[in-house]
Enzyme design. Structure first.
Site, PDB file in Angstrom:
ATOM      1  N   ARG A   1      13.785  -4.043   4.025  1.00 38.81           N
ATOM      2  CA  ARG A   1      12.933  -3.374   3.048  1.00 38.81           C
ATOM      3  C   ARG A   1      13.566  -2.069   2.576  1.00 38.81           C
ATOM      4  NH1 ARG A   1       9.552  -3.893  -1.105  1.00 38.81           N
ATOM      5  NH2 ARG A   1       7.732  -2.504  -1.055  1.00 38.81           N
TER       6      ARG A   1
ATOM      7  N   THR B   1      -2.290  -3.980   9.654  1.00 37.02           N
ATOM      8  CA  THR B   1      -3.196  -4.183  10.795  1.00 37.02           C
ATOM      9  C   THR B   1      -3.618  -5.655  10.797  1.00 37.02           C
ATOM     10  OG1 THR B   1      -4.942  -3.280   9.358  1.00 37.02           O
ATOM     11  CG2 THR B   1      -4.069  -1.844  11.087  1.00 37.02           C
TER      12      THR B   1
ATOM     13  N   THR C   1      -6.299  -0.393   7.575  1.00 39.12           N
ATOM     14  CA  THR C   1      -7.665  -0.830   7.830  1.00 39.12           C
ATOM     15  C   THR C   1      -7.882  -1.044   9.325  1.00 39.12           C
ATOM     16  OG1 THR C   1      -7.736  -1.923   5.691  1.00 39.12           O
ATOM     17  CG2 THR C   1      -9.401  -2.572   7.310  1.00 39.12           C
TER      18      THR C   1
ATOM     19  N   VAL D   1       0.827  -1.208   0.000  1.00 40.74           N
ATOM     20  CA  VAL D   1       0.000   0.000   0.000  1.00 40.74           C
ATOM     21  C   VAL D   1       0.861   1.259   0.000  1.00 40.74           C
ATOM     22  CG1 VAL D   1      -1.712   1.316   1.293  1.00 40.74           C
ATOM     23  CG2 VAL D   1      -1.894  -1.181   1.151  1.00 40.74           C
TER      24      VAL D   1
ATOM     25  N   ASP E   1      10.221   3.191   6.545  1.00 41.58           N
ATOM     26  CA  ASP E   1       9.843   1.837   6.942  1.00 41.58           C
ATOM     27  C   ASP E   1      10.788   1.371   8.048  1.00 41.58           C
ATOM     28  OD1 ASP E   1       7.977  -0.432   5.345  1.00 41.58           O
ATOM     29  OD2 ASP E   1       9.458  -1.243   6.733  1.00 41.58           O
TER      30      ASP E   1
ATOM     31  N   CYS F   1      -6.167  -8.782   3.930  1.00 42.31           N
ATOM     32  CA  CYS F   1      -7.380  -7.961   3.883  1.00 42.31           C
ATOM     33  C   CYS F   1      -8.636  -8.785   4.121  1.00 42.31           C
ATOM     34  CB  CYS F   1      -7.481  -7.238   2.527  1.00 42.31           C
ATOM     35  SG  CYS F   1      -6.243  -5.947   2.285  1.00 42.31           S
TER      36      CYS F   1
ATOM     37  N   ARG G   1       1.620 -13.567   3.370  1.00 45.87           N
ATOM     38  CA  ARG G   1       0.915 -13.241   4.609  1.00 45.87           C
ATOM     39  C   ARG G   1      -0.471 -13.864   4.665  1.00 45.87           C
ATOM     40  NH1 ARG G   1       1.191  -6.878   4.822  1.00 45.87           N
ATOM     41  NH2 ARG G   1       1.001  -7.213   2.568  1.00 45.87           N
TER      42      ARG G   1
END
Length: 423
Positions: free
Chosen positions: A39, A84, A119, A15, A34, A259, A327
């Site tokens: 990363r 999240t 989210t 995102v 980050d 998600c 994930r």
């Protein structure tokens, strides 16, 4: 309308990176931050392992990439895009969001706006994030800093529905803050903005989007459980029903990722805190969470011999097709159920990172060329390259049973001496 915002994006995953790169192309001063040293190092080296941003575009964007929180000082507009997840008890884990709030509280200055894209359930931005930032910073919300919320809608691996082409929901503390969000996001989103009346409305809209999708897939999964007992192929039924103009074209499958398989629990958690137990949403979650074990049981039943004598090859490990993201993948549920029954399995995924698979699930990725013969071959993820090589894999591995989780194969193409089954 101001165009001098100094922007920082906190969290550079699926995102955050597209948001940061798009803003760096529109604004002169954008920092992407980050906490992952790995990363940050990869992005500084010019490579995005999520494949959401092409290397050439990343290099050309001018985005400043950092893992040093001091580089967040002096910013006027912050966007938080951290994960999240849920914990082992299927409850919201707000640790990443709370950590981001503490980091921001230590560096923000009066006059800034902080927008959350992560989210969450309704109330988190205003009732948890705002007070935490106030506590750490000593500043006051609505006087020294302002909050906004703009839920992420990026679909990993989708080159058609991108940040720029998806309507962006925005909401904020007040009209002046909303105007700043309108200016920033309006500069990068071609599809337009939807201004929600409150932050809680925007938060609720996001969890609703994924909860609705989760429930529709759960219905298809339950349908497949019923039709399987009747000896009817679900795909055939869906193709027939889909000829009606208002039929919603959802398909059965494994529901994982960060998600759809997670967000409904944020909504049910908030609901239960207010004394209402959501029956429909949790029922859908139970159905979807059980599909991996169901696929494993079906595979062993079709093999027709003791589980210990069944060798299973699993093709695909990521949570969805054509992405490297592991994930909350539900393929490990299949592997775990096979192992519990005593059936050994070998796994291959051309997109997944072997070190990550080992770290996240204690699973080893191997090449089908090294497998030898298997009794059952499970096409667990519909990667394009797996589909393209399906005939070669079947011929090389000589399975007696092929399990097609996503119904991506043509049953007529399967040799007659092989049992074929799909969800």
């Amino acid at each position: 309308m101001r165009n001098d915002e100094k922007i920082a994006v906190i969290g550079l995953g699926y995102v955050g990176l597209p948001v940061a790169v798009a803003l760096a192309e529109a604004y002169e001063d954008v920092v992407g931050f980050d906490v992952s040293e790995r990363r940050v190092a990869a992005l500084k080296a010019g490579s995005d392992w999520t494949h959401e941003i092409e290397d050439a575009r990343l290099a050309k964007s001018g985005l400043s990439i950092s893992g040093d929180a001091d580089d967040l000082r002096g910013r006027t507009f912050y966007i938080v895009t951290v994960p999240t997840p849920i914990d082992e008890a299927l409850k919201p884990d707000l640790t990443p969001v709370e950590s981001a709030c503490r980091q921001l509280g230590a560096v923000i200055e009066p006059g800034c706006v902080i927008v959350f894209e992560s989210t969450v359930y309704p109330g988190v931005t205003e009732d948890i994030c705002g007070p935490l930032i106030e506590e750490v910073s000593g500043l006051k919300r609505g006087t020294d800093f302002w909050l906004g919320y703009s839920p992420e809608r990026i679909n990993p691996g989708d080159k058609e529905h991108r940040l720029e082409t998806i309507t962006k929901i925005i909401a904020a503390d007040d009209e002046a803050t909303l105007a700043r969000l309108r200016n920033v996001y309006g500069s990068i989103v071609q599809a337009g903005l939807h201004e929600a009346p409150t932050i809680k409305v925007a938060e609720a809209a996001k969890v609703l989007e994924n909860t609705q999708r989760d429930l529709n897939i759960a219905l298809m999964n339950e349908l497949s459980l019923i039709l399987d007992r009747m000896g009817v192929r679900t795909r055939d039924v869906l193709e027939a029903a889909g000829t009606k103009w208002n039929f919603l074209k959802f398909s059965p499958g494994l529901v994982g990722g960060h998600c759809i398989g997670v967000d409904p629990y944020y909504l049910t958690h908030a609901s239960e805190q207010m004394g209402y137990k959501p029956e429909v949403i949790l029922a859908g979650r139970r159905v979807n969470n059980g599909m991996g074990a169901f696929v494993a049981r079906k595979a062993l039943a079709l093999a027709g011999k003791p589980a210990a004598d069944v060798r299973v090859g699993v093709l695909g490990l990521t949570f969805k097709e054509d992405v490297p993201d592991l994930r909350n993948s539900k393929v490990p549920d299949i592997v775990a159920a096979l192992a519990e029954a005593g059936a050994p399995s070998v796994i291959h995924d051309p997109h997944a990172d072997a070190d990550e698979a080992r770290h996240e699930y204690d699973l080893e990725l191997t090449s089908p060329e090294d497998w030898g013969q298997v009794d059952v071959l499970i096409f667990a993820v519909s990667h394009r390259d797996l589909k393209a090589q399906a005939d070669r894999f079947i011929e090389m591995l000589a399975p007696s049973v092929v399990i097609d989780v996503r119904s991506m194969l043509d049953p007529a193409s399967i040799p007659g001496n092989i049992s074929y089954w799909s969800l």
